[in-house]
Design a protein around this motif. Structure first.
Motif, PDB file in Angstrom:
ATOM      1  N   ARG A   1       0.844  -1.122   0.056  1.00  0.00           N
ATOM      2  CA  ARG A   1      -0.017   0.248  -0.127  1.00  0.00           C
ATOM      3  C   ARG A   1       0.848   1.237  -0.107  1.00  0.00           C
ATOM      4  O   ARG A   1       0.454   2.146  -0.293  1.00  0.00           O
ATOM      5  CB  ARG A   1      -0.873   0.012   1.367  1.00  0.00           C
ATOM      6  CG  ARG A   1      -2.107  -0.846   1.173  1.00  0.00           C
ATOM      7  CD  ARG A   1      -3.078  -0.880   2.240  1.00  0.00           C
ATOM      8  NE  ARG A   1      -3.050   0.139   3.080  1.00  0.00           N
ATOM      9  CZ  ARG A   1      -3.321   0.288   4.296  1.00  0.00           C
ATOM     10  NH1 ARG A   1      -3.641  -0.855   4.725  1.00  0.00           N
ATOM     11  NH2 ARG A   1      -3.633   1.299   4.795  1.00  0.00           N
TER      12      ARG A   1
ATOM     13  N   GLU B   1       1.360   6.099   4.228  1.00  0.00           N
ATOM     14  CA  GLU B   1       0.124   6.882   4.442  1.00  0.00           C
ATOM     15  C   GLU B   1       0.155   7.903   5.564  1.00  0.00           C
ATOM     16  O   GLU B   1       0.858   7.860   6.390  1.00  0.00           O
ATOM     17  CB  GLU B   1      -0.986   5.646   4.832  1.00  0.00           C
ATOM     18  CG  GLU B   1      -0.578   4.835   5.859  1.00  0.00           C
ATOM     19  CD  GLU B   1      -1.877   3.970   5.931  1.00  0.00           C
ATOM     20  OE1 GLU B   1      -1.719   3.296   7.186  1.00  0.00           O
ATOM     21  OE2 GLU B   1      -2.587   3.575   5.251  1.00  0.00           O
TER      22      GLU B   1
ATOM     23  N   TRP C   1      -2.815  11.501   6.947  1.00  0.00           N
ATOM     24  CA  TRP C   1      -3.965  11.929   6.787  1.00  0.00           C
ATOM     25  C   TRP C   1      -3.894  13.470   6.977  1.00  0.00           C
ATOM     26  O   TRP C   1      -2.943  13.844   7.760  1.00  0.00           O
ATOM     27  CB  TRP C   1      -4.866  11.611   8.031  1.00  0.00           C
ATOM     28  CG  TRP C   1      -5.642  10.033   7.972  1.00  0.00           C
ATOM     29  CD1 TRP C   1      -6.709   9.668   7.507  1.00  0.00           C
ATOM     30  CD2 TRP C   1      -4.703   9.001   8.075  1.00  0.00           C
ATOM     31  NE1 TRP C   1      -6.648   8.548   7.472  1.00  0.00           N
ATOM     32  CE2 TRP C   1      -5.775   7.658   7.983  1.00  0.00           C
ATOM     33  CE3 TRP C   1      -3.560   8.790   8.668  1.00  0.00           C
ATOM     34  CZ2 TRP C   1      -5.200   6.589   8.087  1.00  0.00           C
ATOM     35  CZ3 TRP C   1      -3.003   7.552   8.929  1.00  0.00           C
ATOM     36  CH2 TRP C   1      -3.945   6.416   8.410  1.00  0.00           C
TER      37      TRP C   1
ATOM     38  N   THR D   1      -4.794   8.012  12.189  1.00  0.00           N
ATOM     39  CA  THR D   1      -6.244   8.558  11.561  1.00  0.00           C
ATOM     40  C   THR D   1      -6.569   9.753  12.312  1.00  0.00           C
ATOM     41  O   THR D   1      -6.541   9.998  13.596  1.00  0.00           O
ATOM     42  CB  THR D   1      -7.340   7.420  11.757  1.00  0.00           C
ATOM     43  OG1 THR D   1      -6.843   6.384  11.179  1.00  0.00           O
ATOM     44  CG2 THR D   1      -8.577   7.657  11.302  1.00  0.00           C
TER      45      THR D   1
ATOM     46  N   TYR E   1      -7.396  10.754   3.373  1.00  0.00           N
ATOM     47  CA  TYR E   1      -6.614   9.742   3.107  1.00  0.00           C
ATOM     48  C   TYR E   1      -5.652   9.998   2.378  1.00  0.00           C
ATOM     49  O   TYR E   1      -5.949  10.215   1.031  1.00  0.00           O
ATOM     50  CB  TYR E   1      -7.070   8.619   3.592  1.00  0.00           C
ATOM     51  CG  TYR E   1      -6.246   7.333   3.469  1.00  0.00           C
ATOM     52  CD1 TYR E   1      -5.359   7.035   4.733  1.00  0.00           C
ATOM     53  CD2 TYR E   1      -6.111   6.479   2.499  1.00  0.00           C
ATOM     54  CE1 TYR E   1      -4.570   5.738   4.487  1.00  0.00           C
ATOM     55  CE2 TYR E   1      -5.154   5.390   2.229  1.00  0.00           C
ATOM     56  CZ  TYR E   1      -4.275   5.139   3.425  1.00  0.00           C
ATOM     57  OH  TYR E   1      -3.778   4.139   3.376  1.00  0.00           O
TER      58      TYR E   1
ATOM     59  N   THR F   1      -2.041   8.197   0.308  1.00  0.00           N
ATOM     60  CA  THR F   1      -1.227   7.100   0.400  1.00  0.00           C
ATOM     61  C   THR F   1      -0.262   6.934  -1.009  1.00  0.00           C
ATOM     62  O   THR F   1      -0.745   7.691  -1.965  1.00  0.00           O
ATOM     63  CB  THR F   1      -1.908   5.727   0.858  1.00  0.00           C
ATOM     64  OG1 THR F   1      -0.909   4.704   0.753  1.00  0.00           O
ATOM     65  CG2 THR F   1      -2.725   5.279  -0.494  1.00  0.00           C
TER      66      THR F   1
ATOM     67  N   PHE G   1       5.633   9.768  -2.013  1.00  0.00           N
ATOM     68  CA  PHE G   1       5.097  10.298  -0.688  1.00  0.00           C
ATOM     69  C   PHE G   1       5.984  11.287   0.288  1.00  0.00           C
ATOM     70  O   PHE G   1       5.318  12.289   0.436  1.00  0.00           O
ATOM     71  CB  PHE G   1       4.947   8.970   0.395  1.00  0.00           C
ATOM     72  CG  PHE G   1       4.317   9.143   1.767  1.00  0.00           C
ATOM     73  CD1 PHE G   1       2.948   9.322   1.928  1.00  0.00           C
ATOM     74  CD2 PHE G   1       5.126   9.587   3.027  1.00  0.00           C
ATOM     75  CE1 PHE G   1       2.260   9.699   3.084  1.00  0.00           C
ATOM     76  CE2 PHE G   1       4.503   9.868   4.057  1.00  0.00           C
ATOM     77  CZ  PHE G   1       3.374   9.777   4.131  1.00  0.00           C
TER      78      PHE G   1
END
Length: 53
Positions: free
Chosen positions: A7, A10, A12, A24, A30, A32, A38
């Motif tokens: 994935r 990640e 938020w 979270t 969200y 990712t 990233f």
């Protein structure tokens, strides 16, 4: 921050409060991406005024 090989990384993003979180948070979008996308994106957000929570 979690890192799952399938994935990517990640976070938020809360655009109204200009906050980046690696956990979270309510009312945040969200985000990712693979590592090479990233971290430059996170850095760009920080340089534009977002803060990391």
């Amino acid at each position: 921050m979690e890192h799952a090989p399938d994935r990517g990384f990640e976070a938020w993003l809360h655009d109204e409060r200009r906050v980046i979180s690696f956990h979270t948070i309510p009312n945040a979008r969200y985000f990712t991406a693979a590592e090479q996308i990233f971290w430059p994106t996170i850095l760009e957000l920080v340089l534009s005024g977002y803060r990391i929570q």
